[in-house]
Design an enzyme around this catalytic site. Structure first.
Site, PDB file in Angstrom:
ATOM      1  N   GLY A 175      35.275  37.686  37.459  1.00 47.05           N
ATOM      2  CA  GLY A 175      35.404  37.456  38.897  1.00 47.05           C
ATOM      3  C   GLY A 175      35.995  36.093  39.196  1.00 47.05           C
ATOM      4  O   GLY A 175      36.246  35.289  38.287  1.00 47.05           O
ATOM      5  N   ASP A 176      36.257  35.874  40.487  1.00 49.48           N
ATOM      6  CA  ASP A 176      36.803  34.595  40.965  1.00 49.48           C
ATOM      7  C   ASP A 176      38.168  34.279  40.370  1.00 49.48           C
ATOM      8  O   ASP A 176      38.529  33.112  40.198  1.00 49.48           O
ATOM      9  CB  ASP A 176      35.820  33.436  40.675  1.00 49.48           C
ATOM     10  CG  ASP A 176      34.421  33.751  41.187  1.00 49.48           C
ATOM     11  OD1 ASP A 176      34.327  34.203  42.332  1.00 49.48           O
ATOM     12  OD2 ASP A 176      33.452  33.579  40.434  1.00 49.48           O
ATOM     13  N   GLU A 177      38.949  35.309  40.063  1.00 52.44           N
ATOM     14  CA  GLU A 177      40.276  35.079  39.479  1.00 52.44           C
ATOM     15  C   GLU A 177      41.301  34.685  40.536  1.00 52.44           C
ATOM     16  O   GLU A 177      42.371  34.166  40.198  1.00 52.44           O
ATOM     17  CB  GLU A 177      40.782  36.347  38.761  1.00 52.44           C
ATOM     18  CG  GLU A 177      39.959  36.795  37.563  1.00 52.44           C
ATOM     19  CD  GLU A 177      38.850  37.746  37.963  1.00 52.44           C
ATOM     20  OE1 GLU A 177      38.648  37.974  39.177  1.00 52.44           O
ATOM     21  OE2 GLU A 177      38.172  38.275  37.059  1.00 52.44           O
ATOM     22  N   GLY A 178      41.005  34.972  41.800  1.00 54.58           N
ATOM     23  CA  GLY A 178      41.968  34.646  42.864  1.00 54.58           C
ATOM     24  C   GLY A 178      42.564  35.901  43.495  1.00 54.58           C
ATOM     25  O   GLY A 178      43.700  35.887  43.985  1.00 54.58           O
ATOM     26  N   LYS A 179      41.764  36.964  43.519  1.00 59.56           N
ATOM     27  CA  LYS A 179      42.273  38.241  44.056  1.00 59.56           C
ATOM     28  C   LYS A 179      42.646  38.130  45.530  1.00 59.56           C
ATOM     29  O   LYS A 179      43.659  38.669  45.966  1.00 59.56           O
ATOM     30  CB  LYS A 179      41.213  39.341  43.872  1.00 59.56           C
ATOM     31  CG  LYS A 179      40.965  39.684  42.412  1.00 59.56           C
ATOM     32  CD  LYS A 179      39.823  40.657  42.249  1.00 59.56           C
ATOM     33  CE  LYS A 179      38.465  40.089  42.531  1.00 59.56           C
ATOM     34  NZ  LYS A 179      37.951  39.115  41.553  1.00 59.56           N
ATOM     35  N   GLN A 234      34.841  41.324  42.384  1.00 54.82           N
ATOM     36  CA  GLN A 234      34.258  40.883  41.113  1.00 54.82           C
ATOM     37  C   GLN A 234      35.338  41.008  40.013  1.00 54.82           C
ATOM     38  O   GLN A 234      36.503  41.020  40.326  1.00 54.82           O
ATOM     39  CB  GLN A 234      32.988  41.674  40.747  1.00 54.82           C
ATOM     40  CG  GLN A 234      31.794  41.369  41.623  1.00 54.82           C
ATOM     41  CD  GLN A 234      31.819  42.076  42.970  1.00 54.82           C
ATOM     42  OE1 GLN A 234      32.026  43.266  43.033  1.00 54.82           O
ATOM     43  NE2 GLN A 234      31.615  41.341  44.027  1.00 54.82           N
ATOM     44  N   ALA A 262      31.014  39.451  46.961  1.00 52.82           N
ATOM     45  CA  ALA A 262      32.378  38.929  46.762  1.00 52.82           C
ATOM     46  C   ALA A 262      32.659  37.802  47.748  1.00 52.82           C
ATOM     47  O   ALA A 262      32.098  37.761  48.840  1.00 52.82           O
ATOM     48  CB  ALA A 262      33.384  40.046  46.958  1.00 52.82           C
ATOM     49  N   GLY A 263      33.544  36.901  47.343  1.00 52.07           N
ATOM     50  CA  GLY A 263      34.018  35.858  48.254  1.00 52.07           C
ATOM     51  C   GLY A 263      35.490  35.672  47.978  1.00 52.07           C
ATOM     52  O   GLY A 263      35.863  34.987  47.036  1.00 52.07           O
ATOM     53  N   HIS A 264      36.322  36.364  48.746  1.00 55.54           N
ATOM     54  CA  HIS A 264      37.765  36.292  48.498  1.00 55.54           C
ATOM     55  C   HIS A 264      38.380  35.186  49.358  1.00 55.54           C
ATOM     56  O   HIS A 264      38.347  35.247  50.588  1.00 55.54           O
ATOM     57  CB  HIS A 264      38.424  37.655  48.772  1.00 55.54           C
ATOM     58  CG  HIS A 264      38.039  38.676  47.740  1.00 55.54           C
ATOM     59  ND1 HIS A 264      38.452  39.983  47.765  1.00 55.54           N
ATOM     60  CD2 HIS A 264      37.288  38.550  46.621  1.00 55.54           C
ATOM     61  CE1 HIS A 264      37.962  40.618  46.713  1.00 55.54           C
ATOM     62  NE2 HIS A 264      37.251  39.767  46.010  1.00 55.54           N
ATOM     63  N   THR A 265      38.920  34.187  48.663  1.00 51.05           N
ATOM     64  CA  THR A 265      39.414  33.000  49.364  1.00 51.05           C
ATOM     65  C   THR A 265      40.920  33.094  49.600  1.00 51.05           C
ATOM     66  O   THR A 265      41.681  33.404  48.694  1.00 51.05           O
ATOM     67  CB  THR A 265      39.097  31.742  48.517  1.00 51.05           C
ATOM     68  OG1 THR A 265      37.707  31.756  48.218  1.00 51.05           O
ATOM     69  CG2 THR A 265      39.445  30.472  49.264  1.00 51.05           C
ATOM     70  N   LYS A 313      45.999  29.645  38.564  1.00 54.83           N
ATOM     71  CA  LYS A 313      45.459  28.308  38.291  1.00 54.83           C
ATOM     72  C   LYS A 313      46.034  27.626  37.050  1.00 54.83           C
ATOM     73  O   LYS A 313      45.333  26.830  36.407  1.00 54.83           O
ATOM     74  CB  LYS A 313      43.933  28.367  38.211  1.00 54.83           C
ATOM     75  CG  LYS A 313      43.295  28.641  39.574  1.00 54.83           C
ATOM     76  CD  LYS A 313      41.826  28.351  39.566  1.00 54.83           C
ATOM     77  CE  LYS A 313      41.311  27.956  40.914  1.00 54.83           C
ATOM     78  NZ  LYS A 313      39.915  27.586  40.940  1.00 54.83           N
ATOM     79  N   GLY A 314      47.290  27.944  36.711  1.00 54.37           N
ATOM     80  CA  GLY A 314      47.963  27.241  35.617  1.00 54.37           C
ATOM     81  C   GLY A 314      47.978  25.748  35.888  1.00 54.37           C
ATOM     82  O   GLY A 314      47.865  24.937  34.958  1.00 54.37           O
ATOM     83  N   VAL A 334      30.549  32.306  47.464  1.00 56.34           N
ATOM     84  CA  VAL A 334      29.427  32.946  48.159  1.00 56.34           C
ATOM     85  C   VAL A 334      28.173  32.090  48.092  1.00 56.34           C
ATOM     86  O   VAL A 334      27.501  31.859  49.087  1.00 56.34           O
ATOM     87  CB  VAL A 334      29.139  34.349  47.556  1.00 56.34           C
ATOM     88  CG1 VAL A 334      27.889  34.959  48.163  1.00 56.34           C
ATOM     89  CG2 VAL A 334      30.330  35.259  47.770  1.00 56.34           C
TER      90      VAL A 334
HETATM   91  P1  IMP Z   1      25.200  40.750  42.070  1.00 52.97           P
HETATM   92  O1  IMP Z   1      26.348  41.680  42.068  1.00 52.97           O
HETATM   93  O2  IMP Z   1      25.175  39.870  43.277  1.00 52.97           O
HETATM   94  O3  IMP Z   1      23.887  41.389  41.809  1.00 52.97           O
HETATM   95  O4  IMP Z   1      25.409  39.725  40.835  1.00 52.97           O
HETATM   96  C1  IMP Z   1      25.451  40.177  39.488  1.00 52.97           C
HETATM   97  C2  IMP Z   1      26.273  39.222  38.628  1.00 52.97           C
HETATM   98  O5  IMP Z   1      27.638  39.295  39.045  1.00 52.97           O
HETATM   99  C3  IMP Z   1      25.874  37.759  38.774  1.00 52.97           C
HETATM  100  O6  IMP Z   1      26.110  37.109  37.543  1.00 52.97           O
HETATM  101  C4  IMP Z   1      26.842  37.226  39.813  1.00 52.97           C
HETATM  102  O7  IMP Z   1      27.044  35.842  39.692  1.00 52.97           O
HETATM  103  C5  IMP Z   1      28.085  38.013  39.468  1.00 52.97           C
HETATM  104  N1  IMP Z   1      28.962  38.231  40.626  1.00 52.97           N
HETATM  105  C6  IMP Z   1      28.773  39.075  41.656  1.00 52.97           C
HETATM  106  N2  IMP Z   1      29.792  39.010  42.517  1.00 52.97           N
HETATM  107  C7  IMP Z   1      30.648  38.111  42.019  1.00 52.97           C
HETATM  108  C8  IMP Z   1      31.917  37.631  42.445  1.00 52.97           C
HETATM  109  O8  IMP Z   1      32.481  38.033  43.466  1.00 52.97           O
HETATM  110  N3  IMP Z   1      32.502  36.689  41.640  1.00 52.97           N
HETATM  111  C9  IMP Z   1      31.937  36.263  40.495  1.00 52.97           C
HETATM  112  N4  IMP Z   1      30.764  36.701  40.046  1.00 52.97           N
HETATM  113  C10 IMP Z   1      30.122  37.611  40.802  1.00 52.97           C
END
Ligand code: IMP
Length: 423
Positions: free
Chosen positions: A12-16, A224, A39-42, A331-332, A300
């Protein structure tokens, strides 16, 4: 027309969010297919940073329709806050945001159950974002969930009450120290439902299939990363949905033969939030520097992200599971100026050198084997075309393309829309 998929290939957090935003102009419809407000899409443009949680990243483009598919789980309270964020920028979402009737609702008690479950696990906790994701998908597969379409029925509150009562008994069963005021949470929840009901609910699988027949283009936006997939990720340290390509078919009601391109996004290094194994994690000053330069804090939860070198064994695995056709390296720019770079090209696994991603990557089983690379020193953030790339960056990219046998079509050199270089 067909549908293209955009997926994260790491944890996750690759920059989608950024890439969906860049690609949106080429698509009529952007559709989220799994996950929820974990998720937190920036997205960054015009000097402003926006973070989207459940709403697809096409919402800032005037002409795109944004669909929240059946595979998504929605927390009305978080959702309404997200809408209020859009209101601040006068985004007219009412005419371009539609929600599947089959998407499931996250209830206040799902959030409480998430917290109780994590608290009961002690050191073995998943590191969940505590947004109620796991308990909501448990109710979905347990056939107890409440769906968006239920809100159109008069009886939905009875169903709600009976499920919430059951959850309260389950919370008691966990027997952990938790303070909460469910009445207050419910007041907020029911108010949010009222706002949510002003939006358009549809049979989204029908809508999307008709749209394809009418020649519309669709981009499915993953959330994710593939290594957090419930089946193929580092179980149990995963999220509760299928984040990989197959999840787009089940989460939108689109048949596999309608999928054309699969865009795989990865960072030039690796990060992870929450618990779980991470073979290339760095515990030295190099990792600290990556986190600092890369601003690696969760969108998030604000938690610091763990950082490490690029793991090619894991990347090959996720490219395979997803059928990636094009790669995008993010992020190069963060790696500029390091003494040297390393890529993990194999694992030492139970005494043997292996190149595939095994069942268990816990540190007692897996030690990474690295190949060293020269690092570039130039600042990439001002670059606008590939001809400006330093030789060392070109070598890094060429090595990855050769190993993965997939072209890297986009190199991102900063958070802004404009800092995106097409190859
Ligand atoms: P949950 O989906 O909130 O229950 O989290 C399960 C695992 O996935 C935890 O390790 C979170 O940190 C990770 N996770 C959930 N959503 C994200 C995301 O959008 N980016 C990165 N990690 C995530």
């Amino acid at each position: 027309m067909a549908v293209d998929l955009l997926l994260g290939l790491q944890w996750g957090d690759e920059g989608k969010g950024k890439i969906v935003d860049v690609l949106t102009k080429d698509y009529d419809i952007i559709a989220r297919f799994q996950g929820g407000p974990n998720a937190g899409h920036t997205l960054e443009f015009d000097g402003i940073k926006h973070v989207l949680r459940t709403i697809p990243s096409g919402i800032f483009h005037e002409n795109s329709i944004n669909v929240i598919g059946n595979g998504v789980v929605i927390d009305p309270v978080v959702f309404v806050k997200e809408l209020e964020g859009l209101d601040q920028f006068n985004i007219d979402y009412k005419n371009k945001l539609i929600i599947s009737r089959k998407a499931h609702l996250i209830l206040p008690t799902h959030r409480l159950l998430d917290a109780a479950s994590e608290a009961s696990k002690g050191k073995a906790k998943i590191g969940s974002t505590l947004k109620g994701i796991g308990p909501t998908y448990m109710d979905k597969t347990g056939r107890n969930g409440i769906r968006i379409g239920d809100l159109e029925l008069k009886t939905w509150k009875e169903k709600y009450r009976s499920l919430a009562n059951k959850h309260e008994a389950m919370i008691d069963f966990y027997n952990v120290d938790m303070q909460y005021d469910l009445k207050e949470m419910e007041t907020e929840f029911f108010a949010a439902i009222k706002t949510l009901k002003e939006l358009t609910f549809i049979d989204s699988e029908e809508y999307l299939n008709q749209a394809m027949k009418a020649g519309k283009t669709i981009l499915a936006e993953g959330a994710q990363g593939s290594l957090l997939d419930i089946d193929f990720g580092t179980y149990p340290f995963v999220t509760s949905s299928n984040t990989t390509a197959a999840g787009a078919c089940t989460g939108l009601g689109i048949a596999p033969n309608k999928v054309k391109d699969v865009y795989g996004i990865f960072k030039a290094y690796t990060t992870r939030v929450g618990s779980g194994p991470f073979p290339t994690e760095l515990f030295d000053e190099v990792g600290v520097e990556m986190a600092k330069v890369g601003r690696e804090f969760g969108a998030v939860t604000g938690r610091p992200r763990r950082c490490g070198w690029l793991d090619l064994v894991a990347l090959k695995y996720t490219c395979e599971v997803n059928g990636v056709t094009q790669l995008m390296m993010m992020k190069g720019d963060v790696l500029s100026g390091f003494d040297s770079l390393e890529i993990c090209t194999a694992y030492k696994y139970k005494g043997k050198t292996i190149k595939h991603f095994p069942y268990n990557i816990e540190p007692e089983n897996v030690t990474p084997v690295y190949t060293k690379f020269k690092c570039w020193s130039e600042d990439l953030t001002k670059m606008t075309e590939t001809s400006q790339f330093p030789k060392e960056l070109n070598d890094y990219i060429a090595f990855l393309e050769k190993e993965l046998e997939i072209p890297i079509k986009v190199v991102s050199v900063g958070p802004d829309r404009k800092q995106t270089i097409h190859r």
